[in-house]
Design a protein around this motif. Structure first.
Motif, PDB file in Angstrom:
ATOM      1  N   UNK A   4      78.124 -39.198  40.607  1.00 43.43           N
ATOM      2  CA  UNK A   4      79.130 -40.047  39.965  1.00 43.43           C
ATOM      3  C   UNK A   4      79.860 -40.924  40.974  1.00 43.43           C
ATOM      4  N   UNK A   5      79.951 -40.461  42.220  1.00 41.72           N
ATOM      5  CA  UNK A   5      80.615 -41.286  43.236  1.00 41.72           C
ATOM      6  C   UNK A   5      79.773 -42.527  43.551  1.00 41.72           C
ATOM      7  N   UNK A   6      78.471 -42.393  43.509  1.00 41.44           N
ATOM      8  CA  UNK A   6      77.606 -43.576  43.667  1.00 41.44           C
ATOM      9  C   UNK A   6      77.631 -44.438  42.411  1.00 41.44           C
ATOM     10  N   UNK A   7      77.685 -43.796  41.240  1.00 38.53           N
ATOM     11  CA  UNK A   7      77.744 -44.562  39.992  1.00 38.53           C
ATOM     12  C   UNK A   7      79.016 -45.428  39.932  1.00 38.53           C
ATOM     13  N   UNK A   8      80.124 -44.889  40.440  1.00 36.55           N
ATOM     14  CA  UNK A   8      81.367 -45.679  40.436  1.00 36.55           C
ATOM     15  C   UNK A   8      81.203 -46.945  41.260  1.00 36.55           C
ATOM     16  N   UNK A   9      80.538 -46.818  42.395  1.00 38.38           N
ATOM     17  CA  UNK A   9      80.274 -47.990  43.239  1.00 38.38           C
ATOM     18  C   UNK A   9      79.373 -48.971  42.501  1.00 38.38           C
ATOM     19  N   UNK A  10      78.316 -48.451  41.891  1.00 39.42           N
ATOM     20  CA  UNK A  10      77.386 -49.313  41.161  1.00 39.42           C
ATOM     21  C   UNK A  10      78.094 -50.032  40.005  1.00 39.42           C
ATOM     22  N   UNK A  11      78.956 -49.300  39.290  1.00 38.30           N
ATOM     23  CA  UNK A  11      79.640 -49.893  38.131  1.00 38.30           C
ATOM     24  C   UNK A  11      80.532 -51.058  38.551  1.00 38.30           C
ATOM     25  N   UNK A  12      81.128 -50.951  39.726  1.00 42.79           N
ATOM     26  CA  UNK A  12      81.955 -52.052  40.236  1.00 42.79           C
ATOM     27  C   UNK A  12      81.129 -53.309  40.458  1.00 42.79           C
ATOM     28  N   UNK A  13      79.870 -53.133  40.828  1.00 48.11           N
ATOM     29  CA  UNK A  13      79.041 -54.244  41.278  1.00 48.11           C
ATOM     30  C   UNK A  13      78.043 -54.729  40.223  1.00 48.11           C
ATOM     31  N   UNK A  14      77.846 -53.938  39.169  1.00 46.56           N
ATOM     32  CA  UNK A  14      76.719 -54.187  38.264  1.00 46.56           C
ATOM     33  C   UNK A  14      76.907 -55.378  37.346  1.00 46.56           C
ATOM     34  N   UNK A  15      78.163 -55.808  37.131  1.00 52.15           N
ATOM     35  CA  UNK A  15      78.394 -56.941  36.228  1.00 52.15           C
ATOM     36  C   UNK A  15      77.822 -56.660  34.849  1.00 52.15           C
ATOM     37  N   UNK A 134      75.467 -41.874  51.339  1.00 53.81           N
ATOM     38  CA  UNK A 134      76.906 -41.807  51.043  1.00 53.81           C
ATOM     39  C   UNK A 134      77.255 -42.927  50.064  1.00 53.81           C
ATOM     40  N   UNK A 135      78.368 -42.777  49.335  1.00 53.39           N
ATOM     41  CA  UNK A 135      78.791 -43.869  48.454  1.00 53.39           C
ATOM     42  C   UNK A 135      79.066 -45.159  49.223  1.00 53.39           C
ATOM     43  N   UNK A 136      79.584 -45.054  50.441  1.00 52.26           N
ATOM     44  CA  UNK A 136      79.833 -46.270  51.238  1.00 52.26           C
ATOM     45  C   UNK A 136      78.527 -46.969  51.564  1.00 52.26           C
ATOM     46  N   UNK A 137      77.526 -46.198  51.932  1.00 52.57           N
ATOM     47  CA  UNK A 137      76.218 -46.797  52.210  1.00 52.57           C
ATOM     48  C   UNK A 137      75.627 -47.382  50.938  1.00 52.57           C
ATOM     49  N   UNK A 138      75.897 -46.721  49.810  1.00 54.55           N
ATOM     50  CA  UNK A 138      75.407 -47.235  48.534  1.00 54.55           C
ATOM     51  C   UNK A 138      76.007 -48.605  48.244  1.00 54.55           C
ATOM     52  N   UNK A 139      77.259 -48.787  48.572  1.00 56.93           N
ATOM     53  CA  UNK A 139      77.898 -50.084  48.335  1.00 56.93           C
ATOM     54  C   UNK A 139      77.127 -51.199  49.059  1.00 56.93           C
ATOM     55  N   UNK A 140      76.746 -50.926  50.290  1.00 57.68           N
ATOM     56  CA  UNK A 140      76.023 -51.927  51.075  1.00 57.68           C
ATOM     57  C   UNK A 140      74.609 -52.135  50.534  1.00 57.68           C
ATOM     58  N   UNK A 141      73.892 -51.047  50.360  1.00 61.38           N
ATOM     59  CA  UNK A 141      72.478 -51.144  49.968  1.00 61.38           C
ATOM     60  C   UNK A 141      72.341 -51.694  48.545  1.00 61.38           C
ATOM     61  N   UNK A 142      73.215 -51.266  47.651  1.00 59.29           N
ATOM     62  CA  UNK A 142      73.137 -51.734  46.263  1.00 59.29           C
ATOM     63  C   UNK A 142      73.521 -53.214  46.182  1.00 59.29           C
ATOM     64  N   UNK A 143      74.532 -53.623  46.924  1.00 57.47           N
ATOM     65  CA  UNK A 143      74.904 -55.045  46.948  1.00 57.47           C
ATOM     66  C   UNK A 143      73.738 -55.893  47.424  1.00 57.47           C
ATOM     67  N   UNK A 154      66.037 -47.285  45.454  1.00 55.53           N
ATOM     68  CA  UNK A 154      67.083 -46.593  46.212  1.00 55.53           C
ATOM     69  C   UNK A 154      67.066 -45.114  45.836  1.00 55.53           C
ATOM     70  N   UNK A 155      66.925 -44.237  46.804  1.00 54.53           N
ATOM     71  CA  UNK A 155      66.939 -42.800  46.563  1.00 54.53           C
ATOM     72  C   UNK A 155      68.284 -42.186  46.930  1.00 54.53           C
ATOM     73  N   UNK A 156      68.834 -41.404  46.018  1.00 62.53           N
ATOM     74  CA  UNK A 156      70.091 -40.693  46.259  1.00 62.53           C
ATOM     75  C   UNK A 156      69.820 -39.197  46.180  1.00 62.53           C
ATOM     76  N   UNK A 157      70.065 -38.455  47.238  1.00 58.05           N
ATOM     77  CA  UNK A 157      70.011 -36.993  47.166  1.00 58.05           C
ATOM     78  C   UNK A 157      71.385 -36.499  46.722  1.00 58.05           C
ATOM     79  N   UNK A 158      71.441 -35.818  45.601  1.00 61.96           N
ATOM     80  CA  UNK A 158      72.752 -35.446  45.046  1.00 61.96           C
ATOM     81  C   UNK A 158      72.825 -33.952  44.768  1.00 61.96           C
TER      82      UNK A 158
END
Ligand code: MG
Length: 204
Positions: A4-15, A134-143, A154-158
């Motif tokens: 969910x911490x990665x999903x929060x980052x994605x939701x901010x950016x997903x438009x 990490x969620x911070x890395x997700x912000x960069x890679x997802x952007x 993108x692979x997330x180990x959770x």
């Protein structure tokens, strides 16, 4: 890492991206982060990535995000070479890997025994494929993925634990119609319509 911490980052950016999820916890946790009718829950296990690929090819100007599980992707590995071959730049395929078939009783999947699905994606020909830690890395890679000119994996180990979120508010039939109407409205398309019998047309 919690998904969910990665999903929060994605939701901010997903438009207004169209987002395809599977049957289990990914769906409810994603919906809690970005509610709305642009979310489509696939009930047929394994088909998240294939359905998202079809959407990305059919709407090449629209961002499409697949949120897949390890058990689901393992059931449909053949989607990876197809994604690599078609390489839609508007598709981001996010693998949420908790190493377990969570929705069907906590049975371990092959990823816990060493199968590396990012390596499988790369081997299938997806050039932009990486693990995120990490969620911070997700912000960069997802952007970067949203801007990329190639499909991205993108692979997330959770952690196996679920987060406390409200239940999904609709069944699959309502979800289907709401999603399709959302696509019609936001894309100016007519996808579903009722065909009246000829006698009706004659009388009207
Ligand atoms: Mg899993």
């Amino acid at each position: 890492m919690k998904r969910i911490d990665c999903f929060k980052v994605m939701a901010e950016l997903a438009g207004d991206a169209l987002v395809v999820t599977g049957a289990g916890a990914n769906t409810v946790e994603w919906y809690a982060c970005r509610p709305g009718d642009g979310n489509f829950r696939v009930r047929t296990m394994g088909l998240v990535s294939s359905i998202a690929l079809g959407m990305a090819l059919g709407l090449p100007h629209r961002q499409v995000i697949a949120i897949d599980g390890d058990g689901s992707l393992l059931m449909n590995l053949c989607s990876l070479p197809t994604i690599a071959r078609k390489n839609p730049p508007n598709l981001v395929h996010v693998l949420v890997d908790n190493e377990v078939y969570e929705a069907s009783g906590e049975i371990d999947t092959a990823t816990g025994a060493g199968t590396d699905l990012v390596a499988v994606a790369r081997g299938a020909g997806i050039r932009r494929a990486s693990w995120v830690n990490s969620p911070d890395e997700m912000r960069t890679v997802f952007s970067e993925a949203l801007e990329a000119r190639d499909a991205t994996f993108i692979g997330l180990k959770v952690e196996r634990a679920r987060s406390e979120v409200p239940p999904y508010p609709m069944d699959e039939v309502e979800n289907k119609y709401r999603f399709i109407r959302h696509v019609e409205q936001t894309e100016g398309l007519s996808i579903l319509s009722a065909h009246m019998p000829a006698s009706f047309l004659k009388d009207s």
